[in-house]
Design a protein around this motif. Structure first.
Motif, PDB file in Angstrom:
ATOM      1  N   TRP A  14       0.805  -1.221   0.000  1.00 39.34           N
ATOM      2  CA  TRP A  14       0.000   0.000   0.000  1.00 39.34           C
ATOM      3  C   TRP A  14       0.839   1.273   0.000  1.00 39.34           C
ATOM      4  O   TRP A  14       0.321   2.360  -0.176  1.00 39.34           O
ATOM      5  N   ASP A  16     -10.607  -3.737  14.734  1.00 42.54           N
ATOM      6  CA  ASP A  16      -9.945  -4.733  13.886  1.00 42.54           C
ATOM      7  C   ASP A  16      -8.456  -4.774  14.147  1.00 42.54           C
ATOM      8  O   ASP A  16      -7.827  -5.821  14.048  1.00 42.54           O
ATOM      9  N   ASP A  17      -7.874  -3.643  14.464  1.00 43.75           N
ATOM     10  CA  ASP A  17      -6.456  -3.565  14.806  1.00 43.75           C
ATOM     11  C   ASP A  17      -6.326  -2.679  16.042  1.00 43.75           C
ATOM     12  O   ASP A  17      -6.187  -1.462  15.934  1.00 43.75           O
ATOM     13  N   VAL A  58      -7.708  -2.745   5.108  1.00 39.92           N
ATOM     14  CA  VAL A  58      -6.481  -2.894   5.891  1.00 39.92           C
ATOM     15  C   VAL A  58      -5.473  -1.813   5.503  1.00 39.92           C
ATOM     16  O   VAL A  58      -4.876  -1.149   6.356  1.00 39.92           O
ATOM     17  N   GLY A  98     -11.471  -7.941   5.718  1.00 35.49           N
ATOM     18  CA  GLY A  98     -10.580  -7.008   6.398  1.00 35.49           C
ATOM     19  C   GLY A  98     -11.078  -6.571   7.759  1.00 35.49           C
ATOM     20  O   GLY A  98     -10.702  -5.513   8.246  1.00 35.49           O
ATOM     21  N   ASP A 139      -8.435  -6.139   1.538  1.00 35.71           N
ATOM     22  CA  ASP A 139      -7.107  -5.523   1.634  1.00 35.71           C
ATOM     23  C   ASP A 139      -7.194  -4.001   1.625  1.00 35.71           C
ATOM     24  O   ASP A 139      -6.389  -3.321   2.264  1.00 35.71           O
ATOM     25  N   ARG A 166      -6.439   1.726   6.762  1.00 34.36           N
ATOM     26  CA  ARG A 166      -6.121   2.015   8.163  1.00 34.36           C
ATOM     27  C   ARG A 166      -4.641   2.315   8.330  1.00 34.36           C
ATOM     28  O   ARG A 166      -4.248   3.203   9.090  1.00 34.36           O
ATOM     29  N   ARG A 167      -3.786   1.567   7.638  1.00 37.85           N
ATOM     30  CA  ARG A 167      -2.346   1.779   7.781  1.00 37.85           C
ATOM     31  C   ARG A 167      -1.929   3.110   7.172  1.00 37.85           C
ATOM     32  O   ARG A 167      -1.113   3.851   7.740  1.00 37.85           O
ATOM     33  N   GLN A 221      -3.380  -0.102  16.131  1.00 33.06           N
ATOM     34  CA  GLN A 221      -3.558   1.081  15.290  1.00 33.06           C
ATOM     35  C   GLN A 221      -4.600   2.011  15.878  1.00 33.06           C
ATOM     36  O   GLN A 221      -4.423   3.235  15.899  1.00 33.06           O
TER      37      GLN A 221
END
Length: 659
Positions: free
Chosen positions: A201, A334-335, A295, A528, A292, A298-299, A338
């Protein structure tokens, strides 16, 4: 003394006192956590109150005394030769807390951060950055418990590590940096190739790889790298590459002189040509694609937040954080790492703005705190703080008359509306307001959120007709706006209906309902959303078995995820391990305040009734009376254990026998 945290926490005596030096025994995990928490403070004092809160989500009696014991043991370890009754020099008492007094060069994480800062500025000391990157021995704070502050730091440092790889590569390609010749690209190709494979990403990384390939005389491969980036963006995210990659492709095709070493120039704050506004727009645009894309979104969001913070511009940072108003429907993150890092950044921005800061920015920052502080992941103190943030965000947004800010704030209010069982009607009202607000202001993503909330609430109330109407409406709206996540939730909803109807004459068989759950889980596997998925399928199958008065499913292949403490007594009973089941029931904590708290209380009630534990049954009955008219687990919209009244009756009957 040297302290390392980029890996397992350790201390090394450098032998400066003439004793030969060597590893220092830091003691147990709590002592190591205290030391690491003081490292994070970078020499600033951390109050006893904050240390206790970070070490224990729900501090026990005597926590302050235990902390003092840990500090005393650390002092003996860090200064073994200190004479009695002399003041410590390393771990010192200051005001109402403690501080670590060591040069920055004595702590690996501080050397790393300083080296990265130096590599961003002319003359860009790449040598120090390379040495700092080599000091990483694994995940930061690898041996510490997974507490909120540890998750925040791990997430922050991992983002900095990825950026450091790219800053180093950019410096070498631009002209080598201090002490290095102009990078010819050949030595960077393998490193950057691995980097983009692991982190596809990161558009700046693709640009760096293409430049390194070109510098190695591989023009065709450089163009192929850009085309792979374009394919990845199109296939996974549905987007075209940013302007930097497009310009780079043109430069490579024309063998532009701009690709030759240009001396040490500082990179833009967001990386190789991608600033934090750009990155946040990208992240926000693709989040609803799921899989994906979610995911990566978020990153990228976290990267943009950190890039904005590095500018020192609090107003910019607040705008970047608040721009990611992506609706969230599940009360578990989810994370979590983060999410915790974003919450910490939002709280820093709020402190920087102050109470008199721009109300619009404050409203979005407070809403961010409420949305990212998912109630199912929090201790009591954090829940109270998040609930206050939600209320304040809502009040500010209503005063501003800003529909978009209010919709985001209402999302936070919804995610903090699980303070006790039985609040489905309150959540239904939030969903209805979101739908009305979105219709008038053109906010389709929040209209989808409102319909999903109302679907969940109607499911909890056992209103099958209303729930099906909401499911049909959200399917149509999701298809119109190409939201790939909507069908995931509605397929689970329809599997839940099959499970419910499997108890009715002429309804589907339990086997067919179980297969519908498994098919729904297949769609969730690529959505995700691990915070939603983990443990959900086994829990749904357990609910199906309970509907048919069958024992819990057993077997080593079942991952009960976060629901294990409340499921374990029934699984052990199914295996005829009654004593172990009783012990598991007695140590089960209160269920978390999330979508499935009614389900967890029902499991506690069921196990207590079967095991003849009247005190536990009475405690479960007290909570279940608040939601006696609801269906257990159906507040998720995705599974059911049947009417709460069934479990409440069993618990009250068991409790009465103990009186």
């Amino acid at each position: 003394m040297r302290i390392d945290v980029l890996g397992a926490v350790r201390a090394v005596d450098d032998g400066g006192d003439g004793d030969g030096g060597g590893p220092v025994g830091l003691g147990g995990p709590r002592q190591r956590e205290v030391l690491a928490r003081l490292v994070v403070a970078e020499g600033r004092m951390v109050t006893t109150q904050d240390l206790v809160a970070d070490l224990w989500p729900d501090p026990p009696d005597g926590a302050v005394g235990a902390l003092r014991t840990f500090v005393a043991a650390l002092r003996r370890a860090l200064e073994p030769g200190r004479p009695p009754r002399t003041q410590p020099r390393i771990l010192v008492t200051e005001g109402s807390g403690y501080a670590l007094r060591l040069p920055r060069a004595a702590v690996d994480v501080h050397r790393f951060e300083d080296a990265l800062a130096a590599a961003r500025r002319p003359p860009r000391d790449v040598g120090a950055l390379e040495e700092a990157l080599r000091s990483w021995r694994g995940t930061a704070y690898a041996d510490l418990p997974d507490s909120p502050w540890v998750r925040r730091e791990r997430a922050r440092l991992e983002e900095l590590r990825l950026e450091a790889v790219e800053v180093r590569a950019g410096a070498l390609l631009d002209g080598g940096g201090a002490g290095h010749g102009a990078g010819d690209g050949a030595a960077l190709v393998a490193e950057l190739g691995a980097h983009v494979t692991e982190h596809p990403w990161r558009e700046p990384a693709w640009a760096l790889l293409a430049r390194a390939l070109y510098r190695s005389g591989r023009q065709a491969d450089a163009l192929a790298a850009i085309r792979r980036a374009r394919t990845m963006l199109a296939d996974r995210l549905g987007l075209d590459p940013g302007p930097e990659l497009a310009r780079l492709e043109t430069d490579i095709l024309t063998r532009s002189a701009a690709l030759e070493p240009s001396g040490a120039q500082p990179l833009p704050s967001g990386g190789a040509g991608f600033g934090p506004r750009t990155t946040m727009d990208l992240a926000r645009a693709v989040a609803l694609a799921g899989g994906d894309a979610l995911v990566l979104s978020r990153r990228n969001r976290l990267a943009a937040v950190h890039a904005a913070e590095r500018t020192g511009d609090v107003a910019l940072t607040a705008r970047v954080i608040g721009a990611y108003d992506v609706p969230a429907v599940w009360a578990r993150a989810d994370d979590p790492a983060q999410a915790a890092a974003v919450v910490a950044a939002a709280e820093r921005a709020l402190a920087g703005l102050g109470p008199g800061g721009d109300p619009a920015s404050r409203a979005r920052l407070l809403a961010t705190v409420a949305v990212e502080s998912r109630s199912g992941d929090l201790g009591t103190r954090e829940r109270e703080r998040a609930a206050r943030a939600a209320r304040e965000a809502e009040a500010l947004a209503r005063d501003l008359g800003d529909p978009a800010a209010l919709a985001f704030a209402l999302d936070g209010v919804f995610l903090q509306s699980f303070g006790r069982p039985g609040l489905a009607p309150r959540r239904d009202a939030i969903g209805a307001e979101l739908i009305a607000l979105s219709a008038s202001a053109g906010l389709p993503a929040f209209a989808i959120l409102g319909l999903l909330i109302r679907l969940q609430s109607a499911s909890a109330a056992g209103d099958r007709e209303a729930a099906q109407a909401h499911a049909g409406a959200v399917d149509r709206l999701g298809a119109e706006h190409e939201s790939r996540l909507v069908p995931v939730f509605t397929q689970w909803f329809r599997a839940r209906l099959m499970a419910e109807r499997s108890t009715e004459p002429g309804g589907p068989t339990p086997a067919a309902a179980a297969q519908a759950y498994r098919a729904a889980d297949g769609t969730l596997a690529t959505a995700g959303m691990p915070g939603v998925r983990r443990g959900l399928l086994p829990l749904a199958l357990l609910g199906l078995r309970l509907l048919h008065d069958r024992p819990a499913p057993t077997g080593p292949g079942l991952d009960w995820g976060p629901y294990l403490p409340w499921v374990a007594p029934l699984v052990l009973l199914a295996e005829d391990r009654t004593d172990e089941a009783r012990a598991a029931l007695r140590r089960a904590p209160e269920p978390p305040q999330d979508h499935l708290q009614e389900a967890m209380w029902s499991l506690v009630a069921h196990a207590a009734a079967r095991l003849g534990e009247p005190a536990i049954a009475a405690r479960a009955a007290e909570s279940l009376r608040l939601c006696a008219a609801e269906h257990a687990g159906a507040a998720s919209g995705m599974l059911t254990l049947g009417p709460v009244a069934r479990y409440l009756d069993a618990a009250e009957s068991c409790a009465a026998k103990g009186n």
